[in-house]
Enzyme design. Sequence first.
Site, short mmCIF file in Angstrom:
data_model
loop_
_atom_site.label_atom_id
_atom_site.label_comp_id
_atom_site.label_asym_id
_atom_site.label_seq_id
_atom_site.Cartn_x
_atom_site.Cartn_y
_atom_site.Cartn_z
N HIS A 1 14.69 -7.30 -57.98
CA HIS A 1 14.46 -5.92 -58.45
C HIS A 1 15.29 -5.59 -59.69
O HIS A 1 15.76 -4.47 -59.84
CB HIS A 1 14.80 -4.92 -57.33
N ASP B 1 17.68 -6.90 -51.57
CA ASP B 1 16.42 -7.04 -50.84
C ASP B 1 15.41 -7.86 -51.62
O ASP B 1 15.47 -7.96 -52.84
CB ASP B 1 15.83 -5.65 -50.53
N GLU B 2 14.48 -8.47 -50.87
CA GLU B 2 13.27 -9.10 -51.42
C GLU B 2 13.57 -10.02 -52.61
O GLU B 2 12.96 -9.90 -53.66
CB GLU B 2 12.28 -8.01 -51.87
N VAL B 3 14.49 -10.95 -52.41
CA VAL B 3 14.77 -11.91 -53.48
C VAL B 3 13.73 -13.03 -53.39
O VAL B 3 13.63 -13.71 -52.36
CB VAL B 3 16.18 -12.51 -53.34
N GLU C 1 18.01 -8.04 -45.75
CA GLU C 1 17.67 -9.43 -46.06
C GLU C 1 18.89 -10.28 -46.31
O GLU C 1 18.88 -11.48 -46.09
CB GLU C 1 16.77 -9.51 -47.29
#
Length: 554
Positions: free
Chosen positions: A290, A349-351, A402
Site C-alpha cells: 500500500h 497489511d496485504e503485502v 497479516e
Amino acid sequence: MMICLRVLGSFILLSIAGIPFACEGNLQGDVGENVEWPAVTVPTEGSPWPLPQNMQTGTDVFALSDMTFRFSYAGATSCNILDQAFLRYFDIIFYGHPLRKAEGKPQYGAHMKPSKLGANLLPGLTVAETDCSEMYPSLQSNENYTLTVSSDMASLKAASIWGVLKGLETFSQLVYESDMGGLIVNSTTITDFPRFAHRGFLIDTSRHFVHVKYIFQMIDALAVNKMNVLHWHITDDQSFPYESVMFPMLDAQGAFSPMHVYTQLDIAAVIAYARDRGVRVMPEFDTPGHAASWASIKDFLTPCYSGGKPDGTTGPVNPIVNATYDFLGKFFGEIHDVFPDNYVHVGGDEVSFKCWQSNPDITEFMKQMGFGTDYAKLEQYYMQKLLALLDSLKVQSIVWQEVVDNGVQVSDTTVVQVWLDKWQDEFAKATKAGHRVLLSTPWYLNRVGNPYSKPWHADYKVNPRHFNGTAEQKKLVMGGEACMWGEYVDGTNIIQRTWPRASTIAERLWSASTVTDVNAAAPRLAEQRCRMVRRGLQASPVTGPGFCKFEYDL
Ligand SMILES: *[C@@H]1O[C@H](CO)[C@@H](O)[C@H](O)[C@H]1NC(C)=O
Ligand SMILES: *[C@@H]1O[C@H](CO)[C@@H](O)[C@H](O)[C@H]1NC(C)=O
Ligand SMILES: *[C@@H]1O[C@H](CO)[C@@H](O)[C@H](O)[C@H]1NC(C)=O
Ligand SMILES: *[C@@H]1O[C@H](CO)[C@@H](O)[C@H](O)[C@H]1NC(C)=O
C-alpha cells in the site's frame, strides 16, 4: 409497478400514477422478498448514548434557561480545555449548533420561562477539582466520571479533564425539550466509565481527500459518541496527502494535486480540535504494501521484473536496500514530532510477494540470508527493522493482523488490529502470544449498503471478548475500531454513511457487556441520531420510519 407498505401490521393504500390500490405482498426492488416494512421508531428523550454503566433517573424535572444557566468550577481548578468546553456545551445545549446562535434566533425554547414548565430552574453545573495536567489524551487516560443532577445544582466529578469532557457530553444529552417547548432535565445520578480504553474510528484520506472541515465534523461526531481515537489512515497506494517537512517531494509528487494535501497547519489544527474533545489522533503510514504513492523516494519501492528485466512497475517497499531504513528512521522521527500520540500504526497489511519474487537482487539476498523461498521471512526482516526503529523513538506500534499471520516475530508490546474473517480465532491466537488486540472485522462500515440487507443489529451484538481464551487473554482486548475506507467516500458523504451506524459500535465499546437488547436500543439510537442532526451533523436514518423534533436545516 406495485408497491406495498406494511405499517404496524396493517396495510395502507398507495397511489401510483394516480391509481389507488391496496395490496398485500412483497416489497419491490432492492428490498427483496418477504421483508417486514419497519415500524415507526419514536426517539427517547434525554437518554444518553452510549448507555452509562450505572444510571438512576428520577421523576423530578428542572428547567434550563440560557439567561441563568452557568457552568462553573468548584475549587480552584482552571484549565483551558475546560473553559472552551463550557462555551461549547452551552451552545450545544441551548442552540444545538453555533450557527443558530449567530442567526440570533434562539431555538428549542431556550428562553421559555420555567414557571410555564412548572419546574424549578437548574442554576448550573459545577465541575469539581480535576487534573488538567495531561496535554493530550492517551490510552492510559482516566475517562471515569460521576454526574449528579439534583434540585439545587448539577455536579460533575472526575479525576481527569478527559473524564470531565465525557461527563459534560452526558449532561448535554440528558437535557431534552419538554412538550411545552422549554428545555428540561430529570434528576439523575450517573457513575460511568468505559469498558474498553481504545474506541476508534478509521478514516482513509488516500483514496479520497477529505476536506479538513469534514474531519472536524467527524471528530464532533466521535465526541457525541464518546469515541476517543481518530485513526488517520493518511496515505495509501493512491495518494500521499501528508505534507512532509523533511521530504517535501513525498506530497509534491504523491498527492493527487497540491490542493489535496494536509499541511502541517491543517494537521496541527486537527490534533488540537481532537484534543479539546478528548480524542486522540493516531496516524497510520502503511508499508511495505500500500505504498505506491511513496515513489518519489529513490529506490524505496521494489522494481518488478518480467522476462528477466525490470518492467517499469514497482511493488512493495524494497527491504534489501539499506537506505530504506535510513529514510524510514528520519521519516518516522518527523511523524513522532508532529503527532503527539504514543501510538503510530505502521500498517503491514496485504503485502504481495509477487514483485519480490520476480526481482533477482531480492532472490540473491534471500539466498544470502538463508530465507530459502519463504518471502514471509523477508517481510519479517522488514517489519522487525521498522518496529525496532519505532521502538528506538519510544513509539508504540500497531500493525494489521497479516504481520502476525505471516509469522513475523514481533515484540509482544506490538498491538494487532484484526480485520479478516474468523476474528475469534485470530484473537485467541494473538492474545495467546501476548499481543494486545483491536477488533475491526465486523465493523467495516464502508461495506454497509442498504440498511434492509444489513441492519445495524449485527454490529451492535458483537462482543469483542467472545473468543476462546483465559481471563488474562481477554484483558488484552484493548477495544476496537469502526472503519470507513475511502474508495467511495469523501466530504460529500462520509458523515451520512458513517453515522449513526458507528454509534452502535461506540456503545458496544463503552457500555457494559450486558447492554445488547436491540429493541431497547433502537429508540435510544433514534434519539442519538436526532441529537447529531440537531448539532449540525448529517447523520442518516437507520431505525426505519420516524422523525426528529428538529430536522436537519443547516
Ligand atoms: C423524567 O421525568 C418525567 C416527569 O416526571 C417522567 O415522566 C419521566 O418518566 C422521567 N424520565 C425517566 C427516564 O425516568
Ligand atoms: C474507572 O472505574 C472503574 C469502575 O469503578 C474501575 O474499574 C477503573 O479502575 C476506573 N479507572 C480508573 C483509571 O480509575
Ligand atoms: C547494508 O548494511 C549491512 C548491515 O549494516 C551491511 O553489512 C551491508 O554491507 C550494507 N550494504 C550496503 C550495500 O551498503
Ligand atoms: C471455542 O472452542 C470450541 C471448541 O473448539 C468451539 O466449538 C467454539 O466455536 C469456540 N468458540 C469461539 C467463540 O470461537
